[in-house]
Design an enzyme around this catalytic site. Structure first.
Site: not given
Length: 288
Positions: A128-130, A229
């Protein structure tokens, strides 16, 4: 960690007393008070919490509870011999680079499993993205990792996210399809040229909103880097807090993206399992 599946309606304390029949009533109450019991991944301390058929109750040993208390930005939802399923908080890296000093999820979980056996290991399955929170799966064996990674599209049946986006999304549901490509600045963007990028499909349903923000349930048909996103930017409603992809506001001081549900066929038992974590409260408050 011991795991139990509820077969009939019962309150939590009576269930624990019945299950932990080698312990006194006061000892069982202490286990509850110390936060060693979770129901479907949520820590529960209330004695009269109602249990329903199909729910999963996990009970941590004292030693495991001590180790878990040292984890930062991580809640373990489920653990067995093959997998660790976690709820990752926003701001925590799934795995840092070798030169990074960040105390990422991978390093913490590696330290956690080595407390029991120094030969234990953790394997990355996906990321997962930070700044994205929510459900993640790590493998505890190389065989489990390979089975999930090599057959990800077949073994994962649902990846659901909750997103808070800017503006009032007028359509109640929709599908976004494009080909995603990454430029030299490591920014992903959509292209209509099928030869240039990787096909990405995102489905969304609006579940609430106001004039300024909308709350969406987003389901991935494909799992590309930064897919949600980019696709939210494509429809003119970037994810809140996502300056990289067009957001102008950051009212919750984090990315408004949360991995809510992950369903998959277990790499060893082949049983379909599902893990769900409710979206953060500030997501909901933003649209009220």
């Amino acid at each position: 960690m011991s795991s139990y599946t509820i077969e009939e309606p019962i309150q939590l304390l009576p269930f624990l007393i019945k299950t932990l029949n080698n312990k006194s009533r006061n000892a069982v109450k202490s286990i509850l008070t110390r936060g060693q019991v979770s129901v479907d991944g949520h820590t529960i301390t209330q004695h009269n919490h109602p249990l329903l058929p199909g729910q999963t109750v996990n009970i941590l040993s004292n030693e495991a509870a001590i180790h878990l208390s040292k984890l930062e930005g991580i809640t373990i939802l489920h653990e067995d011999e093959d997998l660790i399923i976690i709820n990752k908080e926003a701001g925590l890296l799934s795995m840092a680079t070798s030169r990074s000093k960040d105390w990422d999820a991978y390093r913490q979980l590696t330290d956690y499993v080595k407390k029991y056996n120094r030969n234990n290991r953790i394997y990355i399955v996906h990321r997962l993205d930070r700044d994205t929170s929510g459900v993640m799966v790590y493998a505890k064996t190389e065989a489990a990792k390979n089975k999930l990674q090599d057959h990800w599209q077949d073994r994962v049946t649902k990846r659901m996210y909750t997103a808070v986006v800017e503006g009032n999304v007028t359509k109640t549901e929709g599908t976004i399809s494009s080909w995603l490509k990454e430029n030299k600045a490591m920014k992903v963007y959509s292209t209509s040229d099928q030869k240039e990028g990787k096909h990405a499909v995102t489905h969304y349903t609006k579940v609430g909103g106001n004039a300024s923000y909308s709350l969406l349930e987003v389901e991935l048909e494909t799992g590309r880097k930064n897919q949600i996103r980019v696709h939210m930017q494509d429809i003119g409603h970037p994810v809140v807090g996502d300056k990289k992809y067009g957001a102008t506001k950051n009212p919750i001081r984090r990315l408004g993206l949360h991995a809510t549900t992950l369903s998959l066929y277990h790499p060893t038992t082949d049983q379909l399992v599902q893990y769900t974590v409710r979206p953060p409260e500030n997501f909901i408050k933003l649209i009220q």
